[in-house]
Every structure is written in C-alpha cells, then in structure tokens.
Design an enzyme around this catalytic site. Structure first.
Site, PDB file in Angstrom:
ATOM      1  N   HIS A 149      -6.249  19.406  75.774  1.00 13.58           N
ATOM      2  CA  HIS A 149      -4.863  20.167  73.985  1.00 13.58           C
ATOM      3  C   HIS A 149      -3.531  19.829  74.482  1.00 13.58           C
ATOM      4  CE1 HIS A 149      -8.599  20.893  71.135  1.00 13.58           C
ATOM      5  NE2 HIS A 149      -8.430  20.489  70.334  1.00 13.58           N
ATOM      6  N   LYS A 201      -0.641  24.477  71.817  1.00  8.61           N
ATOM      7  CA  LYS A 201      -2.072  25.852  71.629  1.00  8.61           C
ATOM      8  C   LYS A 201      -1.910  27.036  72.691  1.00  8.61           C
ATOM      9  CE  LYS A 201      -6.705  25.125  70.692  1.00  8.61           C
ATOM     10  NZ  LYS A 201      -6.285  25.290  68.846  1.00  8.61           N
TER      11      LYS A 201
HETATM   12  P1  NAD Z   1       2.172  25.447  63.964  1.00 11.99           P
HETATM   13  O1  NAD Z   1       2.142  26.717  65.315  1.00 11.99           O
HETATM   14  O2  NAD Z   1       2.481  24.103  64.088  1.00 11.99           O
HETATM   15  O3  NAD Z   1       1.700  25.089  62.614  1.00 11.99           O
HETATM   16  C1  NAD Z   1       1.480  26.845  61.820  1.00 11.99           C
HETATM   17  C2  NAD Z   1       2.358  27.155  60.443  1.00 11.99           C
HETATM   18  O4  NAD Z   1       2.096  28.513  60.564  1.00 11.99           O
HETATM   19  C3  NAD Z   1       3.337  27.615  60.946  1.00 11.99           C
HETATM   20  O5  NAD Z   1       5.081  26.616  61.140  1.00 11.99           O
HETATM   21  C4  NAD Z   1       3.801  28.581  61.590  1.00 11.99           C
HETATM   22  O6  NAD Z   1       5.609  29.231  60.985  1.00 11.99           O
HETATM   23  C5  NAD Z   1       2.688  28.632  60.203  1.00 11.99           C
HETATM   24  N1  NAD Z   1       2.804  29.951  59.554  1.00 11.99           N
HETATM   25  C6  NAD Z   1       2.577  31.438  60.408  1.00 11.99           C
HETATM   26  N2  NAD Z   1       2.557  32.643  59.411  1.00 11.99           N
HETATM   27  C7  NAD Z   1       2.604  31.984  57.834  1.00 11.99           C
HETATM   28  C8  NAD Z   1       2.142  32.769  56.902  1.00 11.99           C
HETATM   29  N3  NAD Z   1       2.231  33.919  57.188  1.00 11.99           N
HETATM   30  N4  NAD Z   1       2.111  31.846  56.000  1.00 11.99           N
HETATM   31  C9  NAD Z   1       1.987  30.717  55.642  1.00 11.99           C
HETATM   32  N5  NAD Z   1       3.065  30.259  57.267  1.00 11.99           N
HETATM   33  C10 NAD Z   1       2.807  31.462  58.498  1.00 11.99           C
HETATM   34  O7  NAD Z   1      -0.408  24.713  64.671  1.00 11.99           O
HETATM   35  P2  NAD Z   1      -0.706  23.805  64.056  1.00 11.99           P
HETATM   36  O8  NAD Z   1      -0.810  23.059  65.384  1.00 11.99           O
HETATM   37  O9  NAD Z   1      -0.387  23.160  62.982  1.00 11.99           O
HETATM   38  O10 NAD Z   1      -1.924  24.626  63.805  1.00 11.99           O
HETATM   39  C11 NAD Z   1      -2.403  25.252  62.872  1.00 11.99           C
HETATM   40  C12 NAD Z   1      -3.636  26.069  63.502  1.00 11.99           C
HETATM   41  O11 NAD Z   1      -4.269  24.771  63.011  1.00 11.99           O
HETATM   42  C13 NAD Z   1      -4.169  27.067  64.821  1.00 11.99           C
HETATM   43  O12 NAD Z   1      -4.600  27.658  64.622  1.00 11.99           O
HETATM   44  C14 NAD Z   1      -4.702  25.289  65.334  1.00 11.99           C
HETATM   45  O13 NAD Z   1      -5.776  25.585  66.680  1.00 11.99           O
HETATM   46  C15 NAD Z   1      -5.224  25.172  64.479  1.00 11.99           C
HETATM   47  N6  NAD Z   1      -6.032  23.718  63.755  1.00 11.99           N
HETATM   48  C16 NAD Z   1      -7.207  23.265  63.678  1.00 11.99           C
HETATM   49  C17 NAD Z   1      -7.793  22.336  63.233  1.00 11.99           C
HETATM   50  C18 NAD Z   1      -9.305  21.892  62.558  1.00 11.99           C
HETATM   51  O14 NAD Z   1      -9.934  20.661  62.109  1.00 11.99           O
HETATM   52  N7  NAD Z   1      -9.774  23.155  61.769  1.00 11.99           N
HETATM   53  C19 NAD Z   1      -6.718  21.147  63.689  1.00 11.99           C
HETATM   54  C20 NAD Z   1      -6.351  21.318  64.045  1.00 11.99           C
HETATM   55  C21 NAD Z   1      -5.093  22.920  64.212  1.00 11.99           C
END
Ligand code: NAD
Length: 270
Positions: free
Chosen positions: A154, A158
């Site tokens: 990744h 991450k």
């Molecule tokens: P990222 O850090 O770019 O985005 C996360 C967002 O959440 C940020 O904007 C952050 O400010 C916000 N956040 C944090 N605390 C918060 C709160 N209390 N209320 C509202 N928003 C809040 O991360 P990302 O790459 O977008 O990934 C996010 C999550 O999704 C990770 O856990 C990642 O592993 C997961 N993910 C899952 C899949 C899937 O298919 N299930 C795919 C990609 C990523």
C-alpha cells in the site's frame, strides 16, 4: 436515499463523494470530517473536484444525523466506534470501511447492528470480495499440503499493517483449514527463524509511494504454487462498492452484513 459521508475530506471520502453523485437514487446530504480540520466549512463537491454541490463539510455527525438514511464511514477506528453509536441511537443505516479496528471495536459494531442494518468490510472492491471466495476454494482443495503466505502493498500514508484486506484473506484461509488466525499468523520474519512450520500463515507488508492496494495469497507446495492476486489501480472501485452497499442496505433488516452479502456470494458453493 440521503447519504452522509464521514471522513469526507480524506482520500476515500473524496472518492465517495464522486461515487454517491454517480449513483442514481442516492443524494449527498451531509459531509463530516474531524473537528479542527482546516477543511470544515469547505464545499464537499469542491473537495472532490466536482464543483459546488452546496453541501458544506461539518465537524459533527450528531449535527446532521437526523437528516440521513445511511452513513458511509471511512475514518479512524475511534471515530467509527463513536459514529456507530450515533447511528444506532438515530436508527440510521451504516456502511463502515475503516480498517485497523480492534476486536473490541468490531464488537461495538456488532452491538450497533442489533438495531440498525450495518455493512462492515475491510475491502469494498468487487474483485477482492470475489478473491475471498476463490481463496476459500483454493484452501479447501490444497489443504495442509502447502505453505500459505499473504503479501500486501500500500501507499506510504497507510497507518495500519497488515492491511485489513490481508487479514480478511488470511482469516478465510485459516477458517477453511480449521485454524485460528490468532494462533497461526506470523507477521514478518527476521533473524534466525528456524524452518517454516506448515501450519502457520505468513504476512508480509510493503509500504511505498502511491500504491493504491495490492494483495497476493501464495499457496506453495512441492513443485508448484498457486497465487491469487488482486491489484487496485484506483480508489474509485472501493468507493463504488461502498456506495453499492449503502443502496443495498435500504431494504435490509437490522444486522451485520459484509460485501459478500451485498454481492449475493454468501452461502454460494465454493
Ligand atoms: P485518510 O486519512 O485520507 O482519511 C480519513 C479521514 O477521516 C480524514 O479526512 C480525517 O480527518 C477524517 N476523520 C478522522 N477523525 C474523524 C472524525 N472523528 N469524524 C469525521 N472524520 C474524521 O484515510 P483514507 O485513505 O481515506 O482511509 C480511511 C480508512 O478507510 C482507513 O482505515 C483505510 O484503511 C480504510 N480503507 C478501507 C477501504 C475498504 O474498501 N474498506 C478502502 C480504502 C481505505
């Protein structure tokens, strides 16, 4: 269906805004990000590069929950845990994509799912969900005759390892082989490790550059090996899958579902 996105300013959040806009029958009604984020107040459409949508990013799910039919949450484990409670109290459906949750946090999702329809998957891509089914078949046929290794890569931002998808893949293999992943997983190797124990499942993690997400499960025996691989080249496929799950939840009773349920793969012979 009125959709709220939690984590709207994040990498996945921005892709989700686009995916909701693309899906007929869904309407972006709220965008939420972390309190204190410099992007609170920004227009969600502008963040996603779509032009103004008239939906400003807010700093609290509680403020907007009454307006929503479903929340799609890709944030942090602690935030998701709290959001699940907010959704439960409001009777609002939820799609959770956040990874790195502890068993206790997943337990909280399970509790919320007694009262609301909740979909939780470590990976919303159709291809990965299909791979989980293929892994069940491969593990069932190859059994204990092979060494199983899960390799994932990744992007450098991450924050959890191994990826939730790698763990989900390992869990499917372990369950099929009647092993407990907690006992048989080996995370990385270094130094004088001794000979490999066939009953273990190894995990190797790569973090580099802008890799969206790659997973390979290796079944290596004497004289041949099978590899089941998935490579994501865009976040949009996760976002489309999550949005598909949100639409699917509209007709569902309270309960905990995953992407295999959404795609109708649950219980289908492998
Ligand atoms: P990222 O850090 O770019 O985005 C996360 C967002 O959440 C940020 O904007 C952050 O400010 C916000 N956040 C944090 N605390 C918060 C709160 N209390 N209320 C509202 N928003 C809040 O991360 P990302 O790459 O977008 O990934 C996010 C999550 O999704 C990770 O856990 C990642 O592993 C997961 N993910 C899952 C899949 C899937 O298919 N299930 C795919 C990609 C990523």
């Amino acid at each position: 269906m009125k959709v709220g996105i939690a984590g709207a300013a994040g990498r996945m959040g921005r892709a989700l805004i686009g995916a909701v806009q693309d899906r007929e029958g869904l309407e972006l009604a709220a965008a939420v990000d972390a309190p204190g984020s410099s992007l609170i107040g920004a227009d969600a459409g502008e963040l996603a590069g779509l032009g103004s949508l008239g939906v400003a990013v807010t700093d609290s799910l509680e403020k907007v929950i009454a307006d929503l039919d479903v929340v799609i949450d890709f944030t942090l484990p602690e935030a998701t845990e709290r959001h699940a409670q907010v959704c439960r109290e409001a009777g609002c459906r939820m799609v959770v994509g956040t990874t790195g949750m502890t068993d206790m946090q997943v337990g909280h999702l399970r509790t919320a799912a007694r009262d609301i329809a909740l979909c939780y998957a470590a990976n919303y891509s159709v291809g990965v969900t299909l791979c989980l089914k293929l892994l069940e078949t491969a593990a069932g046929v190859l059994g204990d005759e092979v060494d199983v290794e899960v390799i994932e890569a990744h992007h450098r931002h991450k924050i959890d390892a191994p990826s939730g998808t790698a763990l989900a893949m390992g869990r499917v293999v372990a369950d099929t082989l009647g092993r407990d992943l907690a006992d048989c997983a080996v995370y990385g190797r270094e130094g004088r490790t001794g000979e490999r124990d066939r009953k273990t499942i190894g995990f190797e993690t790569i973090r580099a550059g802008d890799i969206v997400g790659e997973h390979t499960v290796l079944f290596a025996g004497e004289g041949e090996r099978v590899e089941i691989s998935h490579k994501a080249s865009s976040r949009m496929n996760f976002a489309r899958g999550a949005v598909r799950a949100a639409a699917w939840l509209a007709e569902r009773k309270p309960g905990l579902y995953d992407m295999q349920d959404v795609l109708g793969l649950r219980g289908r012979g492998s």
